[in-house]
Write a protein that holds these residues in place. Structure first.
Motif, PDB file in Angstrom:
ATOM      1  N   GLU A   1      55.124   5.729  65.088  1.00 26.18           N
ATOM      2  CA  GLU A   1      54.794   7.155  65.055  1.00 26.18           C
ATOM      3  C   GLU A   1      55.091   7.812  63.719  1.00 26.18           C
ATOM      4  N   ASP A   2      55.612   7.042  62.758  1.00 30.28           N
ATOM      5  CA  ASP A   2      55.802   7.579  61.402  1.00 30.28           C
ATOM      6  C   ASP A   2      54.441   7.750  60.728  1.00 30.28           C
ATOM      7  N   LEU A   3      54.405   8.625  59.724  1.00 30.09           N
ATOM      8  CA  LEU A   3      53.149   8.840  59.005  1.00 30.09           C
ATOM      9  C   LEU A   3      52.806   7.627  58.146  1.00 30.09           C
ATOM     10  N   ALA A   4      51.524   7.242  58.176  1.00 30.92           N
ATOM     11  CA  ALA A   4      51.025   6.145  57.349  1.00 30.92           C
ATOM     12  C   ALA A   4      50.106   6.672  56.255  1.00 30.92           C
ATOM     13  N   ALA A   5      49.791   7.956  56.278  1.00 31.12           N
ATOM     14  CA  ALA A   5      48.973   8.562  55.217  1.00 31.12           C
ATOM     15  C   ALA A   5      48.874  10.061  55.452  1.00 31.12           C
ATOM     16  N   ILE A   6      48.793  10.773  54.351  1.00 35.93           N
ATOM     17  CA  ILE A   6      48.350  12.169  54.383  1.00 35.93           C
ATOM     18  C   ILE A   6      47.081  12.187  53.542  1.00 35.93           C
ATOM     19  N   LEU A   7      45.950  12.308  54.212  1.00 33.57           N
ATOM     20  CA  LEU A   7      44.648  12.239  53.547  1.00 33.57           C
ATOM     21  C   LEU A   7      44.043  13.638  53.484  1.00 33.57           C
ATOM     22  N   TYR A   8      43.803  14.091  52.289  1.00 26.72           N
ATOM     23  CA  TYR A   8      43.280  15.445  52.115  1.00 26.72           C
ATOM     24  C   TYR A   8      41.762  15.446  52.221  1.00 26.72           C
ATOM     25  N   THR A   9      41.272  16.290  53.099  1.00 31.00           N
ATOM     26  CA  THR A   9      39.829  16.387  53.316  1.00 31.00           C
ATOM     27  C   THR A   9      39.188  17.099  52.135  1.00 31.00           C
ATOM     28  N   SER A  10      37.978  16.695  51.814  1.00 28.74           N
ATOM     29  CA  SER A  10      37.252  17.291  50.681  1.00 28.74           C
ATOM     30  C   SER A  10      36.209  18.241  51.222  1.00 28.74           C
ATOM     31  N   GLY A  11      36.641  19.387  51.696  1.00 24.46           N
ATOM     32  CA  GLY A  11      35.719  20.356  52.267  1.00 24.46           C
ATOM     33  C   GLY A  11      34.821  20.973  51.210  1.00 24.46           C
ATOM     34  N   THR A  12      33.779  21.655  51.668  1.00 21.77           N
ATOM     35  CA  THR A  12      32.840  22.274  50.732  1.00 21.77           C
ATOM     36  C   THR A  12      33.374  23.594  50.196  1.00 21.77           C
ATOM     37  N   THR A  13      34.321  24.204  50.897  1.00 21.61           N
ATOM     38  CA  THR A  13      34.905  25.459  50.425  1.00 21.61           C
ATOM     39  C   THR A  13      36.385  25.465  50.741  1.00 21.61           C
ATOM     40  N   GLY A  14      37.143  26.299  50.023  1.00 27.37           N
ATOM     41  CA  GLY A  14      38.545  26.481  50.325  1.00 27.37           C
ATOM     42  C   GLY A  14      39.408  25.303  49.920  1.00 27.37           C
ATOM     43  N   ARG A  15      40.722  25.451  50.169  1.00 29.96           N
ATOM     44  CA  ARG A  15      41.691  24.416  49.848  1.00 29.96           C
ATOM     45  C   ARG A  15      41.555  23.236  50.804  1.00 29.96           C
ATOM     46  N   PRO A  16      41.719  21.999  50.304  1.00 29.00           N
ATOM     47  CA  PRO A  16      41.683  20.842  51.204  1.00 29.00           C
ATOM     48  C   PRO A  16      42.888  20.843  52.127  1.00 29.00           C
ATOM     49  N   LYS A  17      42.717  20.291  53.315  1.00 32.86           N
ATOM     50  CA  LYS A  17      43.800  20.193  54.292  1.00 32.86           C
ATOM     51  C   LYS A  17      44.289  18.752  54.350  1.00 32.86           C
ATOM     52  N   GLY A  18      45.605  18.578  54.464  1.00 31.92           N
ATOM     53  CA  GLY A  18      46.188  17.252  54.551  1.00 31.92           C
ATOM     54  C   GLY A  18      46.191  16.755  55.988  1.00 31.92           C
ATOM     55  N   VAL A  19      45.429  15.695  56.263  1.00 30.53           N
ATOM     56  CA  VAL A  19      45.365  15.120  57.607  1.00 30.53           C
ATOM     57  C   VAL A  19      46.486  14.094  57.754  1.00 30.53           C
ATOM     58  N   MET A  20      47.342  14.298  58.734  1.00 32.29           N
ATOM     59  CA  MET A  20      48.474  13.393  58.959  1.00 32.29           C
ATOM     60  C   MET A  20      48.065  12.283  59.927  1.00 32.29           C
ATOM     61  N   LEU A  21      48.051  11.052  59.419  1.00 31.84           N
ATOM     62  CA  LEU A  21      47.718   9.895  60.244  1.00 31.84           C
ATOM     63  C   LEU A  21      48.949   9.011  60.395  1.00 31.84           C
ATOM     64  N   THR A  22      49.243   8.623  61.612  1.00 31.53           N
ATOM     65  CA  THR A  22      50.394   7.772  61.880  1.00 31.53           C
ATOM     66  C   THR A  22      50.003   6.301  61.799  1.00 31.53           C
ATOM     67  N   HIS A  23      51.011   5.433  61.859  1.00 32.39           N
ATOM     68  CA  HIS A  23      50.736   3.995  61.898  1.00 32.39           C
ATOM     69  C   HIS A  23      49.938   3.636  63.148  1.00 32.39           C
ATOM     70  N   THR A  24      50.235   4.286  64.265  1.00 33.51           N
ATOM     71  CA  THR A  24      49.457   4.047  65.486  1.00 33.51           C
ATOM     72  C   THR A  24      47.994   4.404  65.274  1.00 33.51           C
ATOM     73  N   ASN A  25      47.748   5.552  64.647  1.00 33.92           N
ATOM     74  CA  ASN A  25      46.366   5.970  64.372  1.00 33.92           C
ATOM     75  C   ASN A  25      45.620   4.896  63.603  1.00 33.92           C
ATOM     76  N   ILE A  26      46.206   4.447  62.504  1.00 33.06           N
ATOM     77  CA  ILE A  26      45.506   3.536  61.596  1.00 33.06           C
ATOM     78  C   ILE A  26      45.408   2.129  62.168  1.00 33.06           C
ATOM     79  N   VAL A  27      46.507   1.612  62.729  1.00 30.19           N
ATOM     80  CA  VAL A  27      46.483   0.244  63.254  1.00 30.19           C
ATOM     81  C   VAL A  27      45.536   0.138  64.442  1.00 30.19           C
ATOM     82  N   SER A  28      45.556   1.122  65.335  1.00 23.47           N
ATOM     83  CA  SER A  28      44.647   1.073  66.487  1.00 23.47           C
ATOM     84  C   SER A  28      43.199   1.100  66.028  1.00 23.47           C
ATOM     85  N   ASN A  29      42.920   1.877  64.973  1.00 25.73           N
ATOM     86  CA  ASN A  29      41.558   1.966  64.474  1.00 25.73           C
ATOM     87  C   ASN A  29      41.120   0.667  63.810  1.00 25.73           C
TER      88      ASN A  29
END
Length: 610
Positions: free
Chosen positions: A185-213
């Motif tokens: 359940e620890d974070l395995a990445a903070i991936l910032y989205t590259s939106g078309t407007t405004g500041r990018p948001k940091g998406v928090m993905l856990t090890h479960t998120n990434i390994v399951s995918n």
């Protein structure tokens, strides 16, 4: 996967678990390879060597004063060092924060500070100098590590110590190997989205998120340690990160890196990968080149090429349980196909190296003409749907159940449903923990009963495959109240070889118009047909030329409702690119930026209609 490579799969909880398993099962098999200049000069690390290097990097992180839970920003091109940086950060229980290689210095600076990154890894000192020129204050950053420079020039005035990679690794030689490993359940990445407007948001993905995918994708691909992946998209792109990088790691397969974006075609020929995942634009460019080359052939060859697509498509439909288009001559298919397969299908496959077994296409919608063509030619193009917030894969087409007008069915353990306003909603172990330091945005991203709102409108067919019909926020609403999904229109227009890039416009306007970047070869044919000079910039603005282009657009979208058919078009010579800020890192149109750039041309189209 083979029986061996699937061993212990249920016990894999974190990314370091994936590495340890590959090291244990395939210590002497190649893991990562990169070209050092000449195509015949490759550097390769085995899985055992990767583990040794990861431990060195992990000790250097510890020597820099970092500890479990700290964030590390990484701005490196795809390479062995990029993989070592990522794996060592994760192995130490820290969180990588990938930066976009093509992002502006100001955006990189924002992400470094917003993510509270303690260390930054860059390819050159010049890159760090550009970042610090955009922002003078980095309150959390302790050190900058430069991978490509052995000597740091003019770093005295840097607000943060700058160290060459060799010195940084040497400083960690006497450190003990970190043992504080991450949990699932620890974070395995903070991936910032590259939106078309405004500041990018940091998406928090856990090890479960990434390994399951990664494991879900691997179960669908049925690839194993003997396969070869070619890595093209940046690691900051979650599609590449999970579907290529961690996918290969999860099965112990070798991953080779392209030299750069301009050498992809040559690298495909040399590497001959069995897996190549990419965005639709790569296939669009290849399709346009094939069609352009074909246009120079005889009428007989062109007719045979069309016949090859018809027969290949019928074969594909039969294999995948799709409705087969009727033909009174289909009984001849088995007799004709061997010749057509050798003459056309093999050529198309050879353009991708000739060994391709699996090719996921994501990041944007694959045009119908492109999907039909490559599937008909026997190329395993599999469209999927995903987003950064879902690690990213939600659905994939399968090799035995592939319908290129859909994005496939859910990967294992992922659920989908259609919510209000036809919105696709997702639940599963792949769904993000939330947005970094944005609790309100996190809450707004989910329904009251815990499903992630994708923002995409979709339809689910009777085979549980989804088709994306539009973006809720990108639906064009004309001044007459008609609602038009721009992506479908644009993909249909791109089926005509005259157009390389298209964006339709119409929000709050009485009708729809189009901006279109033309293919130079096709445009030259159109220009010469009316006696115009294709090299004269004024030719692009000629009314008769634009009228021909508009007629072709109307033909391409003839099946759309009348209110959705563009009534005018502005033709452009120069492609929209990442560098000019008109495309996202997934090569999708930055609609707002394009509209702003061509504001005057758009206004002209409404005031001087065809």
């Amino acid at each position: 996967m083979t029986a061996n490579s699937n061993q212990g799969a249920s016990s894999l909880k974190t990314v370091p678990d994936l590495l340890d398993r590959s090291v244990a099962l395939f210590p002497d098999r190649p893991a990562y390879s990169e070209c050092k200049g000449d195509l015949n000069n490759w550097r390769t690390l085995t899985w055992k060597e990767v583990k040794t290097e990861v431990e060195k990097w992990s000790k250097a992180l510890s020597a820099s004063g970092l500890k479990k839970g700290d964030n590390v920003a990484v701005l490196l091109p795809n390479s062995i060092n990029a993989a070592l940086a990522d794996l060592s950060i994760l192995y130490s229980g820290m969180t990588p924060v990938p930066l976009h290689a093509i992002d502006t210095p100001a955006s990189s600076a924002y992400i470094i500070n917003n993510s509270v990154s303690k260390l930054l890894i860059v390819p050159k000192t010049l890159r760090w100098n550009a970042i610090r020129s955009a922002c003078k204050d980095f309150p959390n950053l302790k050190q900058v590590v430069v991978v490509g420079d052995d000597v740091i020039e003019n770093a005295e005035d840097s607000p943060v110590p700058v160290t060459p990679l060799k010195e940084w690794l040497k400083a960690g030689e006497n450190e003990p190997t970190p043992t504080d490993r991450p949990t699932e359940e620890d974070l395995a990445a903070i991936l910032y989205t590259s939106g078309t407007t405004g500041r990018p948001k940091g998406v928090m993905l856990t090890h479960t998120n990434i390994v399951s995918n990664a494991m879900g994708i691997a179960s669908e691909s049925q690839l194993d340690e003997k396969d070869v992946f070619l890595s093209f998209l940046p690691f900051s792109h979650t599609f590449e990160r999970s579907c290529t990088y961690y996918h290969a790691l999860s099965i112990g397969a070798e991953m080779k890196f392209v030299r750069n974006a301009t050498t992809v075609a040559e690298d495909l020929q040399y590497v001959k990968p069995t897996c190549f995942n990419t965005v639709p634009r790569v296939y669009e460019i290849l399709y346009q080149k094939i069609q352009s080359d074909l246009s120079k052939e005889s009428k007989t060859t062109q007719a045979l090429a069309k016949l090859a697509v018809h027969i290949g498509w019928r074969k594909f439909c039969k294999k995948n349980g799709l409705e087969v288009e009727p033909s009174i001559f289909s009984w001849l298919d088995p007799l004709i196909w061997p010749y057509l397969e050798k003459k056309f299908s093999k050529q198309a496959r050879d353009a991708l190296g000739g060994n391709l077994k699996y090719s996921l296409v994501g990041g944007a919608a694959l045009g119908h003409a492109n999907g039909t063509y490559f599937c008909a030619m026997g190329i395993p193009v599999l469209q999927g749907f995903g987003m950064t917030e879902t690690s990213p894969a939600v659905t994939l087409n399968k090799k035995w159940l592939n319908d290129p007008i859909t994005c496939g069915s859910p990967i294992p353990h992922v659920q989908i449903r259609i919510g209000e306003d036809d919105e696709l909603q997702v639940k599963g172990p792949n769904v993000m923990k939330g947005y970094w330091n944005l609790p309100e945005a996190t809450a707004a991203a989910f329904t009251e009963d815990g499903w992630l709102k994708t923002g995409d409108q979709a339809h689910i067919n009777d085979r549980n495959q989804i088709r994306i019909t539009g973006r809720i926020k990108e639906i064009i609403v004309t001044s007459t109240g008609e609602k038009i999904p721009p992506n479908d229109l644009e993909n249909a227009i791109l089926g005509d070889p005259l157009f390389d890039q298209v964006m339709v416009v119409g929000e709050g306007r009485p009708f729809v118009v189009a901006l279109a970047v033309v293919n130079p070869d096709e445009f030259a044919k159109v220009a010469k047909s009316v006696g115009a000079d294709p090299n004269d910039p004024a030719t692009y603005e000629r009314k008769d030329i634009r009228k021909i282009a508009l007629q072709r657009i109307k033909k391409a979208v003839a099946s759309f409702p009348q209110y959705g058919i563009p009534r005018n078009v502005w033709l452009l010579k120069d492609n929209w690119t990442l560098d000019d800020g008109l495309l996202t890192v997934t090569l999708k149109n930055r609609r707002g930026e394009i509209a702003k750039r061509y504001k005057d041309q758009i206004n002209y189209l409404y005031h001087c209609p065809q």
